[in-house]
Scaffold this motif. Structure first.
Motif, PDB file in Angstrom:
ATOM      1  N   ILE A 201      -0.785 -14.589  13.557  1.00 42.73           N
ATOM      2  CA  ILE A 201      -0.011 -15.654  14.176  1.00 42.73           C
ATOM      3  C   ILE A 201       1.433 -15.281  13.950  1.00 42.73           C
ATOM      4  O   ILE A 201       1.962 -14.931  12.852  1.00 42.73           O
ATOM      5  N   ARG A 202       2.279 -15.708  14.902  1.00 44.12           N
ATOM      6  CA  ARG A 202       3.659 -15.372  15.030  1.00 44.12           C
ATOM      7  C   ARG A 202       4.309 -16.559  15.101  1.00 44.12           C
ATOM      8  O   ARG A 202       4.142 -17.436  16.079  1.00 44.12           O
ATOM      9  N   THR A 203       5.660 -16.695  14.339  1.00 39.22           N
ATOM     10  CA  THR A 203       6.333 -17.942  14.728  1.00 39.22           C
ATOM     11  C   THR A 203       7.674 -17.532  14.763  1.00 39.22           C
ATOM     12  O   THR A 203       8.175 -16.480  14.354  1.00 39.22           O
ATOM     13  N   SER A 204       8.506 -18.527  15.109  1.00 39.07           N
ATOM     14  CA  SER A 204      10.123 -18.220  15.168  1.00 39.07           C
ATOM     15  C   SER A 204      10.543 -17.936  13.946  1.00 39.07           C
ATOM     16  O   SER A 204      11.977 -17.617  13.816  1.00 39.07           O
ATOM     17  N   ASN A 205      10.092 -18.331  12.926  1.00 41.81           N
ATOM     18  CA  ASN A 205      10.962 -18.156  11.571  1.00 41.81           C
ATOM     19  C   ASN A 205      10.363 -17.202  10.858  1.00 41.81           C
ATOM     20  O   ASN A 205      10.871 -16.913   9.732  1.00 41.81           O
ATOM     21  N   GLU A 206       9.654 -16.158  11.288  1.00 44.56           N
ATOM     22  CA  GLU A 206       9.088 -15.085  10.502  1.00 44.56           C
ATOM     23  C   GLU A 206      10.262 -14.114   9.870  1.00 44.56           C
ATOM     24  O   GLU A 206       9.742 -13.398   8.707  1.00 44.56           O
ATOM     25  N   SER A 207      10.998 -14.308  10.446  1.00 49.17           N
ATOM     26  CA  SER A 207      12.244 -13.236  10.036  1.00 49.17           C
ATOM     27  C   SER A 207      13.012 -13.712   8.988  1.00 49.17           C
ATOM     28  O   SER A 207      13.969 -12.750   8.631  1.00 49.17           O
ATOM     29  N   HIS A 208      12.881 -14.895   8.874  1.00 52.07           N
ATOM     30  CA  HIS A 208      14.035 -15.581   7.937  1.00 52.07           C
ATOM     31  C   HIS A 208      13.646 -15.393   6.526  1.00 52.07           C
ATOM     32  O   HIS A 208      12.261 -15.291   6.170  1.00 52.07           O
ATOM     33  N   PRO A 209      14.301 -15.191   5.510  1.00 53.10           N
ATOM     34  CA  PRO A 209      14.020 -15.026   4.240  1.00 53.10           C
ATOM     35  C   PRO A 209      13.236 -16.108   3.805  1.00 53.10           C
ATOM     36  O   PRO A 209      13.503 -17.321   3.802  1.00 53.10           O
ATOM     37  N   GLY A 210      12.157 -15.803   2.992  1.00 56.24           N
ATOM     38  CA  GLY A 210      11.113 -16.836   2.488  1.00 56.24           C
ATOM     39  C   GLY A 210      10.309 -17.433   3.602  1.00 56.24           C
ATOM     40  O   GLY A 210       9.507 -18.250   3.093  1.00 56.24           O
ATOM     41  N   GLY A 211      10.112 -17.015   4.737  1.00 58.79           N
ATOM     42  CA  GLY A 211       9.394 -17.650   5.829  1.00 58.79           C
ATOM     43  C   GLY A 211       9.907 -18.993   6.358  1.00 58.79           C
ATOM     44  O   GLY A 211       9.221 -19.822   6.769  1.00 58.79           O
ATOM     45  N   ARG A 212      10.807 -19.522   5.387  1.00 60.16           N
ATOM     46  CA  ARG A 212      11.442 -21.106   5.912  1.00 60.16           C
ATOM     47  C   ARG A 212      12.263 -20.806   7.275  1.00 60.16           C
ATOM     48  O   ARG A 212      12.750 -19.583   7.623  1.00 60.16           O
ATOM     49  N   SER A 213      12.427 -21.853   7.825  1.00 61.22           N
ATOM     50  CA  SER A 213      13.397 -22.053   9.203  1.00 61.22           C
ATOM     51  C   SER A 213      15.029 -22.136   8.375  1.00 61.22           C
ATOM     52  O   SER A 213      15.149 -22.544   7.292  1.00 61.22           O
ATOM     53  N   ALA A 214      15.867 -21.705   9.179  1.00 59.94           N
ATOM     54  CA  ALA A 214      17.304 -21.445   8.656  1.00 59.94           C
ATOM     55  C   ALA A 214      17.707 -22.936   8.421  1.00 59.94           C
ATOM     56  O   ALA A 214      18.645 -23.177   7.762  1.00 59.94           O
ATOM     57  N   LEU A 215      17.387 -23.957   9.083  1.00 57.59           N
ATOM     58  CA  LEU A 215      17.537 -25.333   9.114  1.00 57.59           C
ATOM     59  C   LEU A 215      17.156 -25.622   7.712  1.00 57.59           C
ATOM     60  O   LEU A 215      17.867 -26.442   6.894  1.00 57.59           O
ATOM     61  N   THR A 216      15.888 -25.313   7.167  1.00 53.99           N
ATOM     62  CA  THR A 216      15.481 -25.803   5.627  1.00 53.99           C
ATOM     63  C   THR A 216      16.333 -24.973   4.993  1.00 53.99           C
ATOM     64  O   THR A 216      17.017 -25.608   3.634  1.00 53.99           O
ATOM     65  N   CYS A 217      16.815 -23.873   4.953  1.00 57.40           N
ATOM     66  CA  CYS A 217      17.589 -23.243   3.997  1.00 57.40           C
ATOM     67  C   CYS A 217      18.970 -23.725   3.932  1.00 57.40           C
ATOM     68  O   CYS A 217      19.464 -24.084   2.718  1.00 57.40           O
ATOM     69  N   ARG A 218      19.445 -24.490   5.102  1.00 60.08           N
ATOM     70  CA  ARG A 218      20.914 -25.003   5.105  1.00 60.08           C
ATOM     71  C   ARG A 218      21.003 -26.049   4.337  1.00 60.08           C
ATOM     72  O   ARG A 218      21.696 -26.422   3.462  1.00 60.08           O
ATOM     73  N   PHE A 219      19.885 -26.920   4.375  1.00 60.52           N
ATOM     74  CA  PHE A 219      19.949 -28.150   3.769  1.00 60.52           C
ATOM     75  C   PHE A 219      19.314 -28.341   2.430  1.00 60.52           C
ATOM     76  O   PHE A 219      19.629 -29.150   1.771  1.00 60.52           O
ATOM     77  N   ARG A 220      18.417 -27.625   2.259  1.00 61.47           N
ATOM     78  CA  ARG A 220      17.793 -27.775   0.886  1.00 61.47           C
ATOM     79  C   ARG A 220      18.304 -26.933  -0.216  1.00 61.47           C
ATOM     80  O   ARG A 220      18.569 -27.452  -1.238  1.00 61.47           O
ATOM     81  N   CYS A 221      18.795 -25.662  -0.048  1.00 61.67           N
ATOM     82  CA  CYS A 221      19.572 -24.904  -1.122  1.00 61.67           C
ATOM     83  C   CYS A 221      20.746 -24.326  -0.744  1.00 61.67           C
ATOM     84  O   CYS A 221      21.209 -23.624  -1.523  1.00 61.67           O
TER      85      CYS A 221
END
Length: 687
Positions: A8-28
């Motif tokens: 399965i390929r997703t648009s987020n697979e290259s982001h650290p930790g498998g998260r979206s950039a949006l999640t990283c931006r607001f969560r941590c």
């Protein structure tokens, strides 16, 4: 039969930790893109030999388990010889372990909560649903701070269900609200110019919710009881008490609070725990991201941003500006204690448990009734800790007893973990290949940092006062040579065996240039998938100063030779990546929720047997919708409850253009929610 892992390929697979950039931006606050805060030169596991007990002596001691130990400890708590363990695992029983007898959910990217065949589900409560008297129904276009202060908060994480005496079928649900994603909350949000009302709504959407829920006799659904007297909201502006050895310290005093004992609000509550005396604990995690102009701070160990923050709260309250209030940030990063049975009580921040990015806090009692609290610091190359109270829990419900128990976490000793591997360093080559003895394992020490008493506090760290240890706990861990781990998250003691399980989510920097090398507890370079550590306290006593440890799971695709499932046949397990929150079911099985799955599937919840011939058999129970994370699992006899956090948090999504249809259908704003799952035939889970 092997459980196939689909490609399965997703648009987020290259982001650290498998998260979206949006999640990283607001969560941590984009922690993965910042420099690693821990630049200490601590020894790695393979070098820590002097002063540690030999693994053989620790294991031999751990095998002596008494019936009185740790809430019904069984003989399974002993560390078995490796040859015996291998033989037992090589002949698994024909049926799955009790509590895990369900058809596993296959990895998938379905935009829904996917559950096993024969099970049903309901949404218990969503962000914005009214829980206090006078609060309006949720309307995404008519949000206000006053409304949100009476509604269920945003991005639920830790969950606890407590009994409600005198009201059959009802329980008190307590939930953390970790963080807000304003882009998904507010139509037309301007990230560079948030309005004061939007900021105040976000303050009200953080914190905690307590809401009474009622079960249905016909099935396992839960429904909220609105306007119950115990329903309560705690927000970023609620008054808290600072308690314990650092309370009143000059390090905690501000212009608004010259006493250093009272603080407004709690931020970024991640996981937590439920105490034996009927309160809940909540870990303040990525608090650093809320404070602007951190370059002015003297302490560089907590990852403060140099300039403005993402949410721009500092424009509306100077306490979020380090340049104006340098000590306010020192008042966050603690374990919070909340009394769900007293809606008039003031929540407490326990400084004796140390200040760092607490993922959670879980409790086990010593044989003589003193609480021991385990907690992890969710940062790459940071540590895990325990606190041993000096005071015994009292039984009863009187006000005097309750007040005594609320003080249990203010006196005692705080420790940090130091691990020793038992294999030659050359056998830990960074690939995840097992060493010659067939396990990643060893011994460890709990190193004392400071002790708090009724008369004061004593530091055990050279060059630091006790107050400094409790406020700058990371620095204390650096000084005593604690072991750098791959993001210690939730830590839970097994109520059946006393063994303690540590979820280590991942660490893309492990073994890379300029960072700590691999070691036996963290054996993979660029660790994408994480692992679960199993720890056995010496004599199985929670207050012990030494322990034996082994890697229970090394996560990833079972087809990858660098994975390990406690020796269980890998063609009979589900793939798992990035373990985060953990819990136990009534049978002693470990349940693991994931965060940032690196295998292409959505995050999910997994159950795994911890003992017997099926030890290591891991099965996926559910997956969550697009962009979401599985949080706060609770596994009761007839019900599983999870928090579905940040659904639709996918790069490019906005409140006007959601990229997930969950939970209310296409085109509707995404709302984090709590979900209950049960068997359609009314039988126990996994039986």
């Amino acid at each position: 039969m092997r459980i196939q892992l689909p490609i399965i390929r997703t648009s987020n697979e290259s982001h650290p930790g498998g998260r979206s950039a949006l999640t990283c931006r607001f969560r941590c606050g984009d922690a993965c893109f910042h420099e690693v805060p821990n630049t200490s030169g601590n020894d790695y596991v393979g070098d820590v030999i002097a002063g540690a007990l030999s693994r053989r002596s620790v294991v031999r001691a751990a095998a002596v388990v008494t019936a009185a130990a740790a809430a019904g400890t069984a003989a399974g708590a002993a560390v078995a010889p490796k040859a015996q363990a291998a033989t037992a695992v090589g002949k698994p029983a024909a049926r799955a372990a009790r509590g895990l007898r369900f058809t596993p959910v296959a990895p998938n990217t379905a935009d829904q909560v996917t559950i096993p065949e024969g099970y049903a589900q309901n949404i218990v409560i969503r962000w914005g649903e009214p829980i206090l008297r006078g609060a309006p129904a949720f309307d995404a276009t008519k949000q206000s701070a006053a409304a949100q202060a009476g509604q269920f908060g945003y991005n639920c994480d830790f969950l606890s269900l407590l009994p409600l005496p005198g009201e059959p079928g009802r329980q008190v649900l307590v939930a953390n609200h970790e963080y807000t994603d304003e882009i998904l909350m507010f139509p037309g949000y301007d990230a560079e110019n948030p309005t004061e009302e939007q900021v105040e709504i976000a303050w009200a959407a953080h914190g905690l919710s307590a809401v009474v829920v009622e079960g249905n006799r016909a099935d396992g659904r839960l429904v909220p009881v609105t306007r119950h007297p115990l329903n309560r909201r705690v927000t970023a502006t609620t008054a808290f008490r600072l308690t314990g050895p650092a309370a009143g310290s000059d390090l905690l005093k501000t212009s608004a609070d010259p006493t250093g004992t009272r603080v407004l609000g709690t931020l970024n509550n991640c996981s937590g725990g439920t105490t034996p005396w009927g309160t809940t604990l909540h870990g303040e995690e990525n608090f650093n991201q809320y404070f602007a102009n951190g370059a002015r701070a003297t302490d560089k160990r907590y990852g403060l941003v140099a300039g403005p923050t993402e949410r721009k709260w500092e424009r509306f309250d100077k306490r979020f500006d380090v340049a104006q209030e340098p000590n306010e940030v020192h008042r966050f990063g603690y374990v919070v204690e909340f009394d769900p049975y007293d809606p008039t009580s003031t929540p407490r921040k326990h400084t004796a448990l140390g200040r760092f990015k607490h993922e959670g806090a879980t409790v086990r009692l010593t044989d003589d009734g003193r609480p021991v609290v385990y907690t992890g610091d969710d940062e790459r190359f940071d540590y895990f800790y325990k606190f041993v109270s000096a005071k015994r829990m009292k039984k009863g419900t009187s006000r005097a007893v309750r007040e005594h128990n609320l003080s249990l976490l203010d006196e005692g000793t705080l420790y940090v973990a130091k691990l020793t591997g038992d294999s030659p360093a050359l056998e830990i080559d960074g690939t995840g290949k097992l060493p010659a003895d067939g396990e990643f394992d060893g011994s460890g020490q709990w190193i004392p940092l400071a002790t708090a008493t009724a008369d004061g506090a004593v530091s055990h760290v050279d060059g630091m006062t006790a107050e400094e240890v409790f406020v700058f706990t990371r620095l204390a861990g650096d000084k005593v040579g604690a072991t750098k781990m791959d993001r210690p998250e939730d830590i839970e003691p097994n109520p059946h065996t006393g063994k303690v399980y540590v979820a280590l989510t991942n660490n893309s920097r492990r073994g890379t240039t300029g960072n700590a090398p691999v070691d036996e507890a963290n054996p993979r370079i660029g660790n994408k998938h994480g692992q679960v550590l199993e720890l056995t306290e010496r004599w199985n006593r929670a207050e012990s100063r030494t322990f034996a440890w082994k890697l229970f799971l090394v996560a990833g695709d079972p087809n990858d030779p660098a994975t390990y499932f406690a020796g269980f046949p890998k063609d009979q397990v589900s793939p798992i990546s990035c373990p985060d929150n953990v819990a136990f079911d009534p049978h002693g099985n470990l349940w693991i929720s994931t965060d940032g799955n690196q295998l292409g599937s959505h995050d999910g919840l997994f159950g795994v047997a911890t003992r017997g011939s099926r030890r290591g058999e891991l099965k996926q129970f559910l997956t969550v919708p697009a962009g979401a994370e599985t949080c706060g699992p609770l596994v009761q006899s007839r019900r599983v409850v999870v928090a579905v956090q940040h659904p639709g948090e996918i790069d490019g999504a906005t409140a006007e253009k959601p990229l997930s249809a969950w939970p209310d259908g296409p085109g509707k704003i995404n709302r984090p929610a709590v979900v209950a799952v049960w068997r359609q035939d009314g039988s126990d889970i996994g039986m």
